[in-house]
Scaffold this motif. Structure first.
Motif, PDB file in Angstrom:
ATOM      1  N   ASN A  92       2.141  -2.536   4.193  1.00  0.00           N
ATOM      2  CA  ASN A  92       2.609  -2.100   2.838  1.00  0.00           C
ATOM      3  C   ASN A  92       2.818  -1.009   2.252  1.00  0.00           C
ATOM      4  O   ASN A  92       3.538  -0.650   1.478  1.00  0.00           O
ATOM      5  N   LEU A  93       2.195   0.102   3.062  1.00  0.00           N
ATOM      6  CA  LEU A  93       2.576   1.492   2.534  1.00  0.00           C
ATOM      7  C   LEU A  93       3.986   1.832   3.017  1.00  0.00           C
ATOM      8  O   LEU A  93       4.806   2.505   2.300  1.00  0.00           O
ATOM      9  N   THR A  94       4.472   1.114   4.154  1.00  0.00           N
ATOM     10  CA  THR A  94       5.997   1.627   4.320  1.00  0.00           C
ATOM     11  C   THR A  94       6.875   0.970   3.505  1.00  0.00           C
ATOM     12  O   THR A  94       7.884   1.682   3.400  1.00  0.00           O
ATOM     13  N   VAL A  95       6.419  -0.130   2.929  1.00  0.00           N
ATOM     14  CA  VAL A  95       7.213  -0.854   1.923  1.00  0.00           C
ATOM     15  C   VAL A  95       7.187  -0.133   0.697  1.00  0.00           C
ATOM     16  O   VAL A  95       8.235   0.114   0.164  1.00  0.00           O
ATOM     17  N   HIS A  96       6.169   0.222   0.103  1.00  0.00           N
ATOM     18  CA  HIS A  96       6.136   1.040  -1.083  1.00  0.00           C
ATOM     19  C   HIS A  96       6.788   2.276  -0.859  1.00  0.00           C
ATOM     20  O   HIS A  96       7.393   2.632  -1.873  1.00  0.00           O
ATOM     21  N   SER A  97       6.670   2.738   0.221  1.00  0.00           N
ATOM     22  CA  SER A  97       7.366   4.341   0.354  1.00  0.00           C
ATOM     23  C   SER A  97       8.861   4.035   0.771  1.00  0.00           C
ATOM     24  O   SER A  97       9.696   5.092   0.385  1.00  0.00           O
ATOM     25  N   GLY A  98       9.612   2.730   0.683  1.00  0.00           N
ATOM     26  CA  GLY A  98      10.819   2.682   1.018  1.00  0.00           C
ATOM     27  C   GLY A  98      10.870   2.733   2.526  1.00  0.00           C
ATOM     28  O   GLY A  98      12.524   2.697   2.984  1.00  0.00           O
ATOM     29  N   HIS A  99      10.243   3.162   3.261  1.00  0.00           N
ATOM     30  CA  HIS A  99      10.483   3.502   4.769  1.00  0.00           C
ATOM     31  C   HIS A  99      10.499   2.137   5.513  1.00  0.00           C
ATOM     32  O   HIS A  99      11.073   2.234   6.873  1.00  0.00           O
ATOM     33  N   ARG A 323      10.216   9.109  10.274  1.00  0.00           N
ATOM     34  CA  ARG A 323       9.099   9.054   9.431  1.00  0.00           C
ATOM     35  C   ARG A 323       8.813   7.526   9.367  1.00  0.00           C
ATOM     36  O   ARG A 323       7.609   7.034   9.076  1.00  0.00           O
ATOM     37  N   ALA A 324       9.957   6.574   9.300  1.00  0.00           N
ATOM     38  CA  ALA A 324       9.586   5.277   9.364  1.00  0.00           C
ATOM     39  C   ALA A 324       8.683   4.873  10.574  1.00  0.00           C
ATOM     40  O   ALA A 324       7.877   3.822  10.445  1.00  0.00           O
ATOM     41  N   PHE A 325       8.819   5.201  11.604  1.00  0.00           N
ATOM     42  CA  PHE A 325       8.293   4.935  12.700  1.00  0.00           C
ATOM     43  C   PHE A 325       6.902   5.630  12.925  1.00  0.00           C
ATOM     44  O   PHE A 325       6.077   5.401  13.734  1.00  0.00           O
ATOM     45  N   ALA A 326       6.839   6.752  12.133  1.00  0.00           N
ATOM     46  CA  ALA A 326       5.501   7.477  12.240  1.00  0.00           C
ATOM     47  C   ALA A 326       3.954   6.729  12.275  1.00  0.00           C
ATOM     48  O   ALA A 326       3.301   7.132  12.994  1.00  0.00           O
ATOM     49  N   PRO A 327       3.948   5.846  11.530  1.00  0.00           N
ATOM     50  CA  PRO A 327       2.620   5.017  11.191  1.00  0.00           C
ATOM     51  C   PRO A 327       2.495   4.330  12.760  1.00  0.00           C
ATOM     52  O   PRO A 327       1.281   4.454  13.159  1.00  0.00           O
ATOM     53  N   TYR A 328       3.217   3.887  13.491  1.00  0.00           N
ATOM     54  CA  TYR A 328       3.041   3.165  14.818  1.00  0.00           C
ATOM     55  C   TYR A 328       3.090   4.214  15.756  1.00  0.00           C
ATOM     56  O   TYR A 328       2.336   3.929  16.665  1.00  0.00           O
ATOM     57  N   ALA A 392      -1.165   8.760   8.404  1.00  0.00           N
ATOM     58  CA  ALA A 392       0.562   8.424   7.996  1.00  0.00           C
ATOM     59  C   ALA A 392       0.916   8.756   6.521  1.00  0.00           C
ATOM     60  O   ALA A 392       2.107   8.855   6.298  1.00  0.00           O
ATOM     61  N   LEU A 393      -0.004   8.899   5.741  1.00  0.00           N
ATOM     62  CA  LEU A 393       0.172   8.966   4.379  1.00  0.00           C
ATOM     63  C   LEU A 393       1.333  10.175   4.041  1.00  0.00           C
ATOM     64  O   LEU A 393       2.228  10.284   3.417  1.00  0.00           O
ATOM     65  N   PRO A 394       1.004  11.526   4.707  1.00  0.00           N
ATOM     66  CA  PRO A 394       2.008  12.634   4.348  1.00  0.00           C
ATOM     67  C   PRO A 394       3.264  12.276   5.044  1.00  0.00           C
ATOM     68  O   PRO A 394       4.281  12.836   4.595  1.00  0.00           O
ATOM     69  N   PHE A 395       3.550  11.531   6.306  1.00  0.00           N
ATOM     70  CA  PHE A 395       4.733  11.206   6.829  1.00  0.00           C
ATOM     71  C   PHE A 395       5.579  10.316   5.902  1.00  0.00           C
ATOM     72  O   PHE A 395       6.716  10.499   5.843  1.00  0.00           O
ATOM     73  N   LEU A 396       4.842   9.421   5.165  1.00  0.00           N
ATOM     74  CA  LEU A 396       5.435   8.440   4.376  1.00  0.00           C
ATOM     75  C   LEU A 396       5.704   8.965   2.989  1.00  0.00           C
ATOM     76  O   LEU A 396       6.223   8.154   2.375  1.00  0.00           O
ATOM     77  N   ARG A 397       4.991  10.007   2.888  1.00  0.00           N
ATOM     78  CA  ARG A 397       5.108  10.626   1.279  1.00  0.00           C
ATOM     79  C   ARG A 397       4.388   9.897   0.304  1.00  0.00           C
ATOM     80  O   ARG A 397       4.941   9.678  -0.743  1.00  0.00           O
ATOM     81  N   VAL A 398       3.305   9.383   0.375  1.00  0.00           N
ATOM     82  CA  VAL A 398       2.594   8.302  -0.203  1.00  0.00           C
ATOM     83  C   VAL A 398       1.394   9.272  -0.872  1.00  0.00           C
ATOM     84  O   VAL A 398       0.446   9.681  -0.076  1.00  0.00           O
TER      85      VAL A 398
END
Length: 561
Positions: A92-99, A323-328, A392-398
């Motif tokens: 959901n964080l990746t959706v919220h950030s647009g990534h 950035r999109a792949f960063a969380p994984y 992952a928050l800094p990478f997603l800019r959340v």
């Protein structure tokens, strides 16, 4: 309260006792598949049946039976709920950030064919998630990724459930095999080697099943090279790693090798008639009430979507893709580091354990049943996922404030699915502690040499009830090896068969059905999803039963170490 003594044959007739013990499981399957009840109501009703059987059939004191159910609910908190909440929160964080839109376009570079994309996402990427986290995370994350590519919610959930089979035996860094070694006293590495010679056969078949689920016979006819290359490369890597390197790494290596092999294939081959998600057979049918199925998962509809997503360019910069792949990537790194003793030791200090109050159970032989409750919040898979999300928050800019709001929406997203998971875990522990599970195992073990054929069925029952392969191994691992010694079979073979047979039940386990429907916004349609995957579960189980039986005979005994 005096201790409760289990009895494997409370009626005096093992067949009658087995039929009695089967009653909750038959009730659960009938309510989900036949009457299409919602998972939480089916789970609660079946829990009621199990309690009646425990009290009236097995002479378990009513308060003790209820206490066993509460103990099961408590076990689900870290094993399933905590894990799944945090896995979906990261998504959901990746959706919220647009990534997530960036991630979707990155997978779109695999070509226009949604069937090939489904294999890479549900089978390869899902196996990587299963290897790292296990639980319901792979089903939930892969299902919503498929929906973002245009697959209908019901079909996306079915694809994710079917794909989450071959990697399950080695999921969670090989936890099911580790548990099998602990409960049987035999070397876990030996179980891992044999399981690798069983589920690797399954891995060759599963990608073809995914094509059939996605697009029927047309899918197999047009996209079979991707299924063949993905399945064989996964099977070979899984077999070699589990036998000659480390069973804990089997799925990680297999997932990476399989994805890489498909990417290389796409350099020289593409389906002659690429099929987009819009061209797949339409299954956006109405539910029993006549309401149309949602077109997007709850994760997408309850989470704010940035305006920039609708006007995003067709191609993204390399930085945004990373950035999109960063969380994984962070998940992989965190879970890899957590395997080192220097990291694992301090995490384990955040563990509290105690004997569950009032729950004293003895086996028929007088051996105390372990009813210790361990709240290992530090080393729990869900905690590692939470840490991964925070990193992952800094990478997603959340912003942290937005992350908290997204977490709240994630909890609301599950709704009734939480009750379903609690009910089914309570059911599994009532059946286990009352002796119903033991009855089924003893009855099946009485079939003699044919037990080698039925051995995977025991594991299948275990996962159907507990929702996890590790749970099934904890329940039935000792019974499998004991039965093997009684009939003169290889205990390692039948112990591994318990784990290998159990993986086919992941797709029909009420916990995973509830997680899948919650993730894609179809809470309440678990029965319909069950009907879609139940046939595949039985078909793959039959394949595993035949394989294990032949491995117990000279026909395929050469496959064993």
């Amino acid at each position: 309260m005096p201790p409760y003594h289990q009895s494997p044959d409370p009626t005096g007739s093992l067949l009658l006792s087995a039929l009695l013990a089967l009653l909750p499981l038959v009730t659960l399957l009938f309510l989900l598949g036949g009457l299409r009840w919602k998972a939480h109501w089916a789970g609660l009703a079946t829990l009621g049946v199990a309690l009646v059987v425990a009290v009236a059939g097995y002479d378990m004191p009513p308060l003790l039976a209820l206490d066993a159910g509460l103990y099961g609910m408590a076990q689900s908190l870290l094993l399933i709920l905590w894990l799944t909440f945090n896995a979906i929160w990261i998504y959901n964080l990746t959706v919220h950030s647009g990534h997530f839109a960036v991630l979707r376009r990155a997978f779109g570079t695999l070509g226009e064919d949604i069937r090939v994309q489904s294999i890479v996402i549900a089978f390869c990427f899902g196996a990587l998630l299963e290897a790292l986290a296990g639980g319901g995370g792979p089903v939930a994350i892969c299902a919503v990724m498929l929906i973002a590519l245009g697959v209908s919610p019901l079909k996306a959930a079915a694809l994710a459930l079917v794909a989450d089979t071959a990697p399950v035996a080695f999921g969670g860094m090989g936890n099911p095999i580790t548990v099998l070694g602990e409960v049987t006293g035999l070397p876990a590495a030996e179980f891992g080697a044999v399981a690798g010679r069983q589920v690797s056969v399954l891995a060759v078949v599963v990608p073809f099943v995914l094509l059939l689920v996605a697009d029927g016979r047309r899918g197999v006819r047009q996209a079979w090279p991707a299924a063949l290359v993905g399945g064989i490369s996964f099977a070979a890597a899984q077999f070699l790693t589990s036998n000659y390197l480390s069973y804990q790494l089997a799925d990680i290596v297999a997932a990476i090798v399989s994805a890489g092999a498909i990417l290389l294939l796409l350099r020289v081959w593409r389906p002659g008639e690429p099929v987009t998600a819009a061209l797949l057979p339409d299954d956006r049918d109405a539910d029993a009430s006549g309401a149309p199925a949602p077109t997007e998962p709850a994760a997408l509809t309850t989470t704010a979507r940035p305006q920039a997503e609708t006007s995003a360019p067709a191609t993204d910069s390399r930085a945004e893709t990373l950035r999109a792949f960063a969380p994984y990537a962070i998940i992989v790194l965190v879970f890899a580091l957590a395997q080192f003793d220097s990291v694992k030791a301090p995490l384990k200090t955040l563990t509290w354990s105690f004997d569950w109050p009032g729950l004293t159970v003895l086996t028929a032989a007088g051996t105390p049943v372990d009813t210790e409750y361990e709240f290992a919040i530090g080393s729990a898979t869900g905690t590692l996922l939470l840490l991964s999300g925070l990193l992952a928050l800094p990478f997603l800019r959340v912003r942290p404030k937005d992350a908290v709001l997204v977490y709240g929406r994630t909890l609301r997203q599950f709704g009734w699915a939480i009750l379903a998971i609690l009910a089914v875990f309570a059911l599994s522990y009532v059946m286990n502690l009352s002796g119903q599970i033991t009855t089924l195992g003893v009855w099946l073990a009485g079939t003699g040499a044919f037990f080698a054929f039925l051995s995977p069925v025991v594991g299948w029952f275990g996962v159907t009830i507990t929702g996890t392969d590790a749970g099934a191994n904890a329940l039935f691992g000792g019974l499998q090896t004991t039965a093997a010694q009684q009939i003169g079979a290889d205990p390692v073979l039948l112990g591994a068969a318990n784990s290998s047979g159990g993986v086919m039940a992941k797709m029909i386990s009420p916990q995973n059905l509830a997680i899948g429907t919650a993730a894609v916004g179809l809470v309440g349609r678990e029965g319909e999803l069950f009907r879609r995957v139940f046939g595949w579960s039985l078909l793959l189980l039959l394949l595993m039963c035949t394989l294990v039986y032949l491995q117990s005979t000279p026909v395929l005994s050469w496959m064993l170490p």
